[in-house]
Design a protein around this motif. Structure first.
Motif, PDB file in Angstrom:
ATOM      1  N   ASP A 173       0.826  -1.218   0.000  1.00 51.15           N
ATOM      2  CA  ASP A 173       0.000   0.000   0.000  1.00 51.15           C
ATOM      3  C   ASP A 173       0.854   1.260   0.000  1.00 51.15           C
ATOM      4  O   ASP A 173       0.506   2.252  -0.616  1.00 51.15           O
ATOM      5  CB  ASP A 173      -0.920   0.035   1.226  1.00 51.15           C
ATOM      6  N   ARG A 174       1.963   1.208   0.720  1.00 45.97           N
ATOM      7  CA  ARG A 174       2.751   2.434   0.876  1.00 45.97           C
ATOM      8  C   ARG A 174       3.941   2.532  -0.079  1.00 45.97           C
ATOM      9  O   ARG A 174       4.493   3.612  -0.268  1.00 45.97           O
ATOM     10  CB  ARG A 174       3.222   2.565   2.332  1.00 45.97           C
ATOM     11  N   SER A 175       4.332   1.402  -0.665  1.00 45.26           N
ATOM     12  CA  SER A 175       5.507   1.442  -1.548  1.00 45.26           C
ATOM     13  C   SER A 175       5.131   1.988  -2.920  1.00 45.26           C
ATOM     14  O   SER A 175       4.107   1.615  -3.485  1.00 45.26           O
ATOM     15  CB  SER A 175       6.077   0.031  -1.736  1.00 45.26           C
ATOM     16  N   LYS A 176       5.985   2.855  -3.434  1.00 42.24           N
ATOM     17  CA  LYS A 176       5.701   3.430  -4.766  1.00 42.24           C
ATOM     18  C   LYS A 176       6.972   3.407  -5.616  1.00 42.24           C
ATOM     19  O   LYS A 176       8.063   3.676  -5.140  1.00 42.24           O
ATOM     20  CB  LYS A 176       5.239   4.879  -4.635  1.00 42.24           C
ATOM     21  N   LYS A 177       6.757   3.106  -6.902  1.00 39.40           N
ATOM     22  CA  LYS A 177       7.873   3.049  -7.852  1.00 39.40           C
ATOM     23  C   LYS A 177       8.623   4.392  -7.894  1.00 39.40           C
ATOM     24  O   LYS A 177       9.853   4.449  -7.976  1.00 39.40           O
ATOM     25  CB  LYS A 177       7.297   2.693  -9.235  1.00 39.40           C
ATOM     26  N   GLU A 178       7.865   5.463  -7.821  1.00 43.30           N
ATOM     27  CA  GLU A 178       8.444   6.816  -7.876  1.00 43.30           C
ATOM     28  C   GLU A 178       9.497   7.004  -6.767  1.00 43.30           C
ATOM     29  O   GLU A 178      10.554   7.611  -6.973  1.00 43.30           O
ATOM     30  CB  GLU A 178       7.266   7.796  -7.736  1.00 43.30           C
TER      31      GLU A 178
END
Ligand code: GLU
Length: 458
Positions: free
Chosen positions: A49-54
């Motif tokens: 939920d909290r991990s983002k590629k950006e």
């Protein structure tokens, strides 16, 4: 490469990379370099939920920009199968079990423990009833003290009974932090875990999990917390800078590296504080890192930035400054971009100041003729005479210093350079006259000297 020393940073891609992560990266990277070991980057992206590629991209980009290249790269999420295998191993050997207590029940239990002044922990009644729902926990029967042999802090002793049955996973394919870190560190043959002090209470849990899995234990080093200037917790508002923000606001990599190196470590007095990565890596000794919190002082970063900018070779100064110059300004100064950069660089704190600094040379302010009179020690007639000699002597910028030298010999430094500098800048404080001449070019410089002469005539 000697694979015995293997270290890592394990950032969670849940926000832009901050200087704390950069500091941990630098200390690990240097430790690897010193021992001819490997530095791994492991993106801890199991929290979907909290991990983002950006954010992952931001971490990779900034580490590369800082020059802290990794030797190996992992994404935690790509190792889920291995996590599951290890969870099953613990469940099958009865070292882990399913706990079906609800969050509400656990909260009530913790509340009661707090009221009874006991440490909150969950020693689960579901250990032996063979449930297959809820979350997975480690059966924690340890009673002997756990000693963390910390390279910075020495021995830190914990009572394992404080932790209760440690939670390992939400389910068989959703492992939790302490479990995955332990498995991944072992898997990647990490020899030394060097990370922030905020993880110190996780370490005994990871030791217990590692023991249950029969893993060898890495060495530990916990780096001091980063604190704001008022010694409170660092936040975005009080110095909790992101590396990307630092870069965009015109701090150069050499300064950031130097700054973060000093967050918890100090070189020997005799080598000073303005240091490059090579020297820092040579001098660094993890066992001499400080234990107490390290203050993040952005004024010090400003100072280091000025010092490192000054130390860059001229062509490097131009290269790093140019991207900060606005398109409009570039158009205005065209072929003189390099010259303007060289003129203002020694006075710049952050590269973002470069536009204003160049503009302040281009847009000469209205000034009073009296400003041309050096310390009031030369009168208008003398000032005019000197400026007229300058006009006739300087016919080529490249040889301006030679022409000025003979005039200086005759009249003295102040009486020559002061009125020249004021004519060129309109200011009492400005780059040196040589730099101004060089930036403005012959025609503009002469035009400005003529204006100064006409002011003295008025
Ligand atoms: N993922 C953790 C964090 O970002 C670091 C884990 C570790 O270094 O063990 O804080």
């Amino acid at each position: 490469m000697n694979n015995k020393i293997r270290v890592r940073i394990a950032p969670s891609p849940t926000g832009f990379m901050h200087i704390g992560t950069a500091r941990t990266a630098l200390f690990n990277w240097m430790f690897a370099k010193q021992h001819n070991g490997a530095f791994l980057l492991r993106i801890e992206d199991t929290d979907k939920d909290r991990s983002k590629k950006e954010f992952e991209d931001d971490i990779i980009k900034n580490l590369a920009w800082l020059g802290l290249e990794h030797d190996e790269f992992y994404r935690q999420s790509e190792h889920i199968e291995n996590h599951t295998v290890n969870l099953k191993k613990l469940l099958d050997s009865n070292k882990a079990f399913w706990c079906a207590h609800t969050i509400k029940e656990l909260e009530i239990e913790a509340e009661q423990q707090r009221a009874a002044k006991e440490p909150p922990r969950h020693i689960c009644e579901h250990r032996d009833i063979g449930r297959t729902d809820g979350i997975i926990r480690l059966r924690n029967d340890a009673t002997d003290s756990i000693v963390i042999n910390d390279m910075i802090r020495g021995d830190i002793t914990y009572d394992p009974r404080l932790f209760g049955d440690i939670s390992l996973a939400k389910n068989i394919s959703e492992p939790l932090y302490n479990f995955v870190v332990t498995v991944d560190d072992f898997d990647a043959k990490i020899s030394h875990v060097i990370r922030g002090e905020d993880h110190i209470t996780n370490t005994p849990k990871q030791i217990l999990i590692g023991r249950a899995l029969g893993f060898s234990e890495p060495m530990w080093a916990h780096l001091p917390l980063l604190l704001a200037k008022d010694r409170t917790k660092l936040s975005k508002r009080n110095g909790g800078l992101s590396v990307g923000d630092c870069r965009e606001s015109g701090y150069i990599r050499e300064a950031i590296i130097n700054f973060i190196a000093l967050l918890g470590w100090h070189p020997k007095d005799e080598i000073g504080e303005v240091l490059d990565l090579e020297t820092i890596t040579k001098e660094f000794d993890i066992t001499r890192a400080q234990r107490g919190g390290a203050i993040v002082d952005t004024e010090k970063l400003d100072w280091l930035n000025r010092e490192h900018i000054k130390r860059l070779p001229p062509d490097e100064q131009i290269k790093i400054a140019e991207p900060f110059i606005s398109a409009d300004l570039k158009k205005q100064i065209e072929s003189r971009v390099d010259k303007y950069i060289s003129a203002v660089m020694p006075r710049i704190t952050k590269l973002t100041e470069i536009n204003a600094a160049i503009k302040s040379i281009i847009d000469i302010p209205e000034y009073n003729a009296d400003l041309l009179l050096w310390k009031g020690k030369i009168d208008r007639i003398k000032a005019k005479e000197i400026l007229e000699s300058i006009l006739s002597d300087i016919t080529d910028i490249e040889t301006a210093d030679v022409s000025l030298a003979s005039l200086i010999k005759k009249e003295g430094t102040g009486p020559v350079l002061w009125p020249l500098r004021v004519s060129l800048s309109g200011n009492a404080i400005s780059p040196s006259p040589y730099e101004l001449l060089y930036a403005l070019g012959l025609d503009e410089a002469r035009a400005r000297v003529r204006i100064a002469i006409s002011k003295l005539d008025a």
